[in-house]
Design a protein around this motif. Structure first.
Motif, PDB file in Angstrom:
ATOM      1  N   LYS A 252      -4.257   0.182   9.318  1.00 38.73           N
ATOM      2  CA  LYS A 252      -3.687  -0.658   8.256  1.00 38.73           C
ATOM      3  C   LYS A 252      -4.556  -1.902   8.061  1.00 38.73           C
ATOM      4  CE  LYS A 252       0.877   1.178   9.158  1.00 38.73           C
ATOM      5  NZ  LYS A 252       2.191   0.981   9.754  1.00 38.73           N
ATOM      6  N   ILE A 253      -5.010  -2.476   9.191  1.00 41.51           N
ATOM      7  CA  ILE A 253      -5.922  -3.629   9.072  1.00 41.51           C
ATOM      8  C   ILE A 253      -7.193  -3.183   8.343  1.00 41.51           C
ATOM      9  CG2 ILE A 253      -7.436  -5.195  10.358  1.00 41.51           C
ATOM     10  CD1 ILE A 253      -5.315  -5.603  12.416  1.00 41.51           C
ATOM     11  N   ALA A 254      -7.693  -1.993   8.703  1.00 43.08           N
ATOM     12  CA  ALA A 254      -8.926  -1.502   8.061  1.00 43.08           C
ATOM     13  C   ALA A 254      -8.698  -1.344   6.557  1.00 43.08           C
ATOM     14  CB  ALA A 254      -9.364  -0.190   8.697  1.00 43.08           C
ATOM     15  N   ALA A 255      -7.531  -0.788   6.182  1.00 45.71           N
ATOM     16  CA  ALA A 255      -7.252  -0.587   4.755  1.00 45.71           C
ATOM     17  C   ALA A 255      -7.195  -1.927   4.029  1.00 45.71           C
ATOM     18  CB  ALA A 255      -5.941   0.171   4.578  1.00 45.71           C
ATOM     19  N   PHE A 256      -6.656  -2.946   4.698  1.00 45.17           N
ATOM     20  CA  PHE A 256      -6.555  -4.272   4.067  1.00 45.17           C
ATOM     21  C   PHE A 256      -7.946  -4.934   3.980  1.00 45.17           C
ATOM     22  CE2 PHE A 256      -6.042  -8.902   5.154  1.00 45.17           C
ATOM     23  CZ  PHE A 256      -5.805  -9.317   3.850  1.00 45.17           C
ATOM     24  N   VAL A 257      -8.643  -4.951   5.104  1.00 46.16           N
ATOM     25  CA  VAL A 257      -9.933  -5.654   5.156  1.00 46.16           C
ATOM     26  C   VAL A 257     -10.958  -5.002   4.217  1.00 46.16           C
ATOM     27  CG1 VAL A 257     -11.890  -6.074   6.701  1.00 46.16           C
ATOM     28  CG2 VAL A 257      -9.586  -6.638   7.452  1.00 46.16           C
ATOM     29  N   LYS A 258     -10.851  -3.687   4.068  1.00 45.16           N
ATOM     30  CA  LYS A 258     -11.803  -2.996   3.189  1.00 45.16           C
ATOM     31  C   LYS A 258     -11.385  -3.068   1.721  1.00 45.16           C
ATOM     32  CE  LYS A 258     -13.132   0.207   6.844  1.00 45.16           C
ATOM     33  NZ  LYS A 258     -14.532   0.547   6.961  1.00 45.16           N
ATOM     34  N   GLY A 259     -10.289  -3.765   1.458  1.00 46.47           N
ATOM     35  CA  GLY A 259      -9.890  -3.973   0.062  1.00 46.47           C
ATOM     36  C   GLY A 259      -9.174  -2.782  -0.545  1.00 46.47           C
ATOM     37  N   ILE A 260      -8.728  -1.841   0.284  1.00 45.62           N
ATOM     38  CA  ILE A 260      -8.029  -0.663  -0.245  1.00 45.62           C
ATOM     39  C   ILE A 260      -6.554  -0.997  -0.484  1.00 45.62           C
ATOM     40  CG2 ILE A 260      -7.278   1.692   0.383  1.00 45.62           C
ATOM     41  CD1 ILE A 260      -9.961   1.790   2.053  1.00 45.62           C
ATOM     42  N   SER A 261      -5.986  -1.740   0.442  1.00 44.20           N
ATOM     43  CA  SER A 261      -4.554  -2.076   0.371  1.00 44.20           C
ATOM     44  C   SER A 261      -4.379  -3.580   0.322  1.00 44.20           C
ATOM     45  CB  SER A 261      -3.828  -1.570   1.621  1.00 44.20           C
ATOM     46  OG  SER A 261      -3.812  -0.186   1.662  1.00 44.20           O
ATOM     47  N   PRO A 262      -3.257  -4.039  -0.259  1.00 44.90           N
ATOM     48  CA  PRO A 262      -2.946  -5.480  -0.175  1.00 44.90           C
ATOM     49  C   PRO A 262      -2.449  -5.797   1.232  1.00 44.90           C
ATOM     50  CG  PRO A 262      -1.165  -4.306  -1.266  1.00 44.90           C
ATOM     51  CD  PRO A 262      -2.234  -3.285  -0.991  1.00 44.90           C
ATOM     52  N   SER A 263      -2.284  -7.094   1.522  1.00 43.61           N
ATOM     53  CA  SER A 263      -1.876  -7.467   2.882  1.00 43.61           C
ATOM     54  C   SER A 263      -0.482  -6.944   3.223  1.00 43.61           C
ATOM     55  CB  SER A 263      -1.939  -8.990   3.056  1.00 43.61           C
ATOM     56  OG  SER A 263      -0.880  -9.585   2.334  1.00 43.61           O
ATOM     57  N   SER A 264       0.293  -6.539   2.195  1.00 47.81           N
ATOM     58  CA  SER A 264       1.655  -6.061   2.487  1.00 47.81           C
ATOM     59  C   SER A 264       1.638  -4.788   3.339  1.00 47.81           C
ATOM     60  CB  SER A 264       2.440  -5.842   1.198  1.00 47.81           C
ATOM     61  OG  SER A 264       1.720  -4.992   0.350  1.00 47.81           O
ATOM     62  N   ILE A 265       0.496  -4.097   3.391  1.00 47.89           N
ATOM     63  CA  ILE A 265       0.459  -2.907   4.264  1.00 47.89           C
ATOM     64  C   ILE A 265       0.664  -3.320   5.725  1.00 47.89           C
ATOM     65  CG2 ILE A 265      -2.067  -2.809   4.654  1.00 47.89           C
ATOM     66  CD1 ILE A 265      -1.599   0.354   4.391  1.00 47.89           C
ATOM     67  N   LEU A 266       0.267  -4.568   6.046  1.00 44.85           N
ATOM     68  CA  LEU A 266       0.403  -5.032   7.431  1.00 44.85           C
ATOM     69  C   LEU A 266       1.879  -5.209   7.803  1.00 44.85           C
ATOM     70  CD1 LEU A 266      -2.575  -7.548   7.438  1.00 44.85           C
ATOM     71  CD2 LEU A 266      -2.546  -5.184   8.215  1.00 44.85           C
ATOM     72  N   LYS A 267       2.678  -5.481   6.792  1.00 44.49           N
ATOM     73  CA  LYS A 267       4.119  -5.655   7.029  1.00 44.49           C
ATOM     74  C   LYS A 267       4.744  -4.331   7.500  1.00 44.49           C
ATOM     75  CE  LYS A 267       7.664  -8.411   6.656  1.00 44.49           C
ATOM     76  NZ  LYS A 267       7.816  -9.535   7.564  1.00 44.49           N
ATOM     77  N   THR A 268       4.154  -3.194   7.053  1.00 48.54           N
ATOM     78  CA  THR A 268       4.717  -1.897   7.464  1.00 48.54           C
ATOM     79  C   THR A 268       4.529  -1.673   8.966  1.00 48.54           C
ATOM     80  OG1 THR A 268       2.730  -0.556   7.089  1.00 48.54           O
ATOM     81  CG2 THR A 268       4.193  -0.881   5.195  1.00 48.54           C
ATOM     82  N   TYR A 269       3.588  -2.415   9.563  1.00 48.23           N
ATOM     83  CA  TYR A 269       3.430  -2.342  11.033  1.00 48.23           C
ATOM     84  C   TYR A 269       4.740  -2.799  11.683  1.00 48.23           C
ATOM     85  CZ  TYR A 269       2.427  -4.452  15.569  1.00 48.23           C
ATOM     86  OH  TYR A 269       2.508  -4.853  16.876  1.00 48.23           O
ATOM     87  N   GLU A 270       5.286  -3.903  11.174  1.00 50.08           N
ATOM     88  CA  GLU A 270       6.551  -4.408  11.743  1.00 50.08           C
ATOM     89  C   GLU A 270       7.709  -3.438  11.443  1.00 50.08           C
ATOM     90  OE1 GLU A 270       7.683  -8.636  11.192  1.00 50.08           O
ATOM     91  OE2 GLU A 270       9.487  -7.846  10.225  1.00 50.08           O
ATOM     92  N   THR A 271       7.747  -2.947  10.187  1.00 50.60           N
ATOM     93  CA  THR A 271       8.827  -2.032   9.799  1.00 50.60           C
ATOM     94  C   THR A 271       8.846  -0.810  10.718  1.00 50.60           C
ATOM     95  OG1 THR A 271       8.197  -2.667   7.566  1.00 50.60           O
ATOM     96  CG2 THR A 271       9.812  -0.906   7.749  1.00 50.60           C
ATOM     97  N   GLU A 272       7.653  -0.364  11.123  1.00 48.98           N
ATOM     98  CA  GLU A 272       7.586   0.849  11.937  1.00 48.98           C
ATOM     99  C   GLU A 272       7.693   0.559  13.428  1.00 48.98           C
ATOM    100  OE1 GLU A 272       4.001   2.852  10.691  1.00 48.98           O
ATOM    101  OE2 GLU A 272       4.827   3.300   8.713  1.00 48.98           O
ATOM    102  N   ARG A 273       6.986  -0.456  13.881  1.00 56.32           N
ATOM    103  CA  ARG A 273       6.890  -0.642  15.331  1.00 56.32           C
ATOM    104  C   ARG A 273       8.051  -1.423  15.947  1.00 56.32           C
ATOM    105  NH1 ARG A 273       4.768   2.923  18.012  1.00 56.32           N
ATOM    106  NH2 ARG A 273       4.635   1.505  19.774  1.00 56.32           N
ATOM    107  N   ARG A 274       8.686  -2.309  15.182  1.00 55.45           N
ATOM    108  CA  ARG A 274       9.757  -3.101  15.798  1.00 55.45           C
ATOM    109  C   ARG A 274      10.926  -2.195  16.224  1.00 55.45           C
ATOM    110  NH1 ARG A 274      14.105  -6.426  14.884  1.00 55.45           N
ATOM    111  NH2 ARG A 274      14.178  -8.015  16.514  1.00 55.45           N
TER     112      ARG A 274
END
Ligand SMILES: Cc1cc2nc3c(=O)[nH]c(=O)nc-3n(C[C@H](O)[C@H](O)[C@H](O)COP(=O)(O)OP(=O)(O)OC[C@H]3O[C@@H](n4cnc5c(N)ncnc54)[C@H](O)[C@@H]3O)c2cc1C
Length: 698
Positions: free
Chosen positions: A382-404
């Motif tokens: 997800k970080i790779a998708a964000f840093v490479k400009g593929i996804s907006p930073s909101s993809i990082l929020k899905t880390y919390e939605t999934e891992r918490r």
């Protein structure tokens, strides 16, 4: 020097000889004299580090390796100047080993270096290491060696040794620059600007404190249970605090190792006798490396009670005899909590917590480090998708939605296991909750009326009365109380109600209900079963959010490089942001695959298509699917490898898929989307909307 200069400065480190001796492995990380980072404004994109990880524990290191492999520039700050050699974690679960298996043979290195499985498969309950065995539980079953549900197995390998292997891996990936900044502590962060976070680091140099600043697009707090990052951003923990205080005594004794190797090899020894109670972790019996866990009751007890000499005496009491070669290496107090951070992601999705910084569990069941490693695996792509400009930073929020939710489940499981561990002493009349209550009464109740020396005597007195329950006189078959306690104990072992080691149902079967995935209307359950800690069976599932079930496959190509047997997991690379679409060889499915290729190209990600043919398909001419997929070439035709007596149902059927169904797998091997049968007619729109949802673009 501006930050871009700093990064350039770093790039020459690997060639330079270290000035300060730390550990031979980490030398490549030093020579911080070469750079000084000034507070700088961002001049260009290069001036901001894409990712800064705080903490070079196992979780920070795994994340940095995964990011490096995905081509993401990142640095790791570590406040220590020397890495700990305290063994701490030792059980690596199946899912973590699956991740390690794909990190350039890391799992194989662990398997090669760990003690032989027969030396650690058992937990032994005894009155002393050389005394009576009250019971023993073998935690490995035949299926654990068959590699049916996973291409790898669990491992027993000390955390500090794992850290050394991870550092070596990172070093081999860091040829372009030095990304490990040893002796740098993160002391402050400034997140007032939306686009980046400014981190202040502090370093002691020539006796002086030196502060420097680093700007990064994503800051990851992998800084352990007492996380500074977590407190700097004001994230609270919730759950149960202070379940138990303990002291870990790390020691070596070849004599003890030789004895256990010959007489009673095991991983954990739960020892109960009239003089002492403790749990011995045999990290490596052959090397005679152990950690003794002792309950700790401050303020009546203090760390001086656990000086080297006293620790040796305790070891002798628990060993049931004196040992001539005990070398106490390290004594470390620690507190057991069961807490999860309220948030894993904050500050406009720029600051993220992973590992113990995000959750701290009782180590019962070995979920702490393993959950952290799996956090890193979920987050890296997800970080790779964000840093490479593929996804907006909101993809990082899905880390919390999934891992918490996963962290909450694993906390519950760890607490259940911790309580199960208490069932054995409770059965023989040693209820640890009573001990804790007595301690509380003395510490906070009437005991405080007495001087501390007297409180200590009171506590010792009450505990020794408790320990008397384990005397040979009381705990024997001829004594009615002893006989009833011993039969209760046998029942606990027979019914598997003591502490367990393996939890495949949760370890491999954990599933994300929402996040970077599309939950379907194909009968996937919309809830996750609460963990029982007792369901040993993992049930493979292709429901969205699940880990892709493993099976062995063989490529249907004549190419000599394709003669190998692969796991379905091998179809997903670690060094590329690539999705995997699995289909059967049918016209509609090929049409879906062509749509997936073109949608993925539009979104700037890669997709590989895997066409699963019936198991008895012969290796045909090169490229069975070449013509239906033309002009796309990133595909592989495979057939399942049937293991005699195991795969009665085909893998595709086991995944409950019809011939024309399809499964889309994410770069972390979790299922993003699946259709059990019959794809939508407008395949292009369908695939566009799937990728756009999974990449957080809508
Ligand atoms: C006795 C015991 C047994 C255990 N057994 C198991 C087991 O068998 N299996 C399992 O999965 N787990 C086990 N655990 C849990 C496991 O040890 C932890 O979950 C694991 O260490 C977490 O790794 P981490 O990388 O998140 O944090 P840590 O290992 O704590 O690493 C954090 C790093 O961050 C650094 N740091 C902290 N603050 C800063 C700062 N401000 N700036 C820079 N650097 C900083 C620290 O120096 C440290 O190196 C056990 C724990 C204990 C206590």
């Amino acid at each position: 020097m501006a930050i871009s200069g700093f990064m350039k400065g770093l790039s020459c480190f690997h060639r330079a000889k270290p000035r300060t001796k730390i550990h031979p492995l980490y030398c490549f990380a030093r020579r911080s004299r070469e750079f000084s980072i000034s507070s700088s404004s961002i001049a260009d994109d290069d001036a901001v580090l894409p990712v800064l990880i705080v903490g070079a524990g196992p979780v920070g290191l795994v994340l940095s390796i995964l990011l490096k492999k995905l081509g993401v520039r990142c640095s790791v700050l570590e406040r220590r100047t020397e890495f700990s050699s305290h063994p701490q974690a030792h059980f690596i679960n199946n899912r973590s080993m699956e991740i390690f298996r794909k990190l350039d043979g890391l799992a194989e290195e662990i398997e090669k270096s760990q003690p032989a499985v027969d030396l650690w498969r058992k937990f032994i309950y005894c009155t002393s290491l050389t005394g009576r065995i009250l019971g023993s539980v073998d935690h490995m079953q035949p299926q654990d060696f068959e590699k049916v549900v996973s291409p790898t197995s669990v491992a027993h390998f000390s955390q500090y040794k794992l850290n050394q292997l991870l550092l070596k891996k990172l070093q081999s990936l860091s040829l372009l620059g030095n990304e490990l900044l040893i002796g740098h502590e993160c002391v402050a962060i400034d997140n007032t600007i939306d686009e980046y976070v400014t981190v202040t680091t502090s370093q002691i140099k020539d006796g002086n404190k030196k502060e420097e600043k680093i700007q990064c697009r994503v800051l990851v707090g992998a800084d352990g249970a007492g996380s500074r990052i977590r407190s700097l951003v004001g994230i609270e923990l919730s759950g149960e605090k202070d379940l138990q205080k303990l002291v870990s005594i790390h020691f070596r004794s070849r004599d003890l190792g030789d004895y256990l190797l010959k007489e009673r090899p095991g991983m954990l020894f739960f020892i109960f006798n009239t003089e002492a109670i403790g749990v011995l972790v045999a990290h490596d019996v052959k090397d005679g490396e152990f950690v003794l866990q002792m309950p700790f009751y401050p303020p009546q007890q203090n760390l001086d009670d656990f000086n080297s000499e006293n620790c040796k005496k305790l070891i002798f009491k628990l060993a049931g005899q004196e040992l001539s070669d005990v070398e106490v290496i390290d004594i470390k107090p620690w507190v057991m909590h069961a807490e999860v951070a309220e948030k894993f992601v904050c500050c406009n999705n720029r600051v993220i917590l992973v590992g113990d910084a995000a959750h701290r569990f009782p180590p019962a069941g070995g979920f702490g480090m393993n959950t952290g490693i799996q956090d890193a695996h979920n987050l890296a792509w997800k970080i790779a998708a964000f840093v490479k400009g593929i996804s907006p930073s909101s993809i990082l929020k899905t880390y919390e939605t999934e891992r918490r939710p996963t962290a909450l489940i694993n906390t519950e499981l760890s607490v259940k296991n911790f309580r199960a561990a208490m069932a054995v002493p409770a059965a023989i009349g040693l209820n640890p909750t009573v001990a804790n209550s007595v301690h509380q009464v003395i510490s906070a109740g009437f005991g405080t009326l007495f001087p501390s020396a007297l409180q200590k005597v009171m506590l010792d007195g009450i505990f020794s009365i408790g320990r008397a329950q384990t005397s040979e006189f009381l705990l024997n078959e001829n004594n009615p109380v002893g006989s009833s306690r011993l039969s209760k104990l046998r029942r606990i072992f027979e019914e598997g109600k003591s502490l367990q080691l393996q939890f495949p149902a949760e370890d491999l079967g954990f599933r994300y209900l929402e996040g970077a995935l599309i939950s379907d209307g194909n009968g996937a359950s919309t809830t996750v079963e609460p963990p029982s800690g007792r369901r040993r069976e993992y049930v493979p599932s292709a429901d969205p959010g699940s880990r892709l079930p493993h099976t062995y496959i063989r490529p249907l190509s004549n190419s000599p490089t394709n003669k190998v047997t692969l796991s379905t997991h091998d179809l997903i690379p670690m060094d590329k942001l690539e999705f995997l679409l699995i289909i059967g060889p049918h016209n509609e499915s090929y049409q879906l695959a062509r749509a997936a290729f073109s949608a993925a190209e539009e979104f700037g990600v890669s997709v590989k298509v895997c066409i699963v043919w019936p198991a008895d398909t012969n290796v045909g001419t090169e490229g069975k699917s070449e013509s239906p997929l033309s002009p796309w070439t990133n595909f592989i035709d495979v057939a399942e490898v049937k293991k005699l007596g195991t795969n009665l149902v085909s893998w595709w059927d086991m995944c409950e898929m019809s011939d024309d169904g399809a499964i889309l797998v994410r770069p972390d091997e979790h299922i993003a989307w699946r259709v059990k049968s019959g794809v939508d007619e407008d395949t292009i729109s369908e695939m566009r909307s799937i990728f756009s949802a999974v990449l957080s673009l809508q």
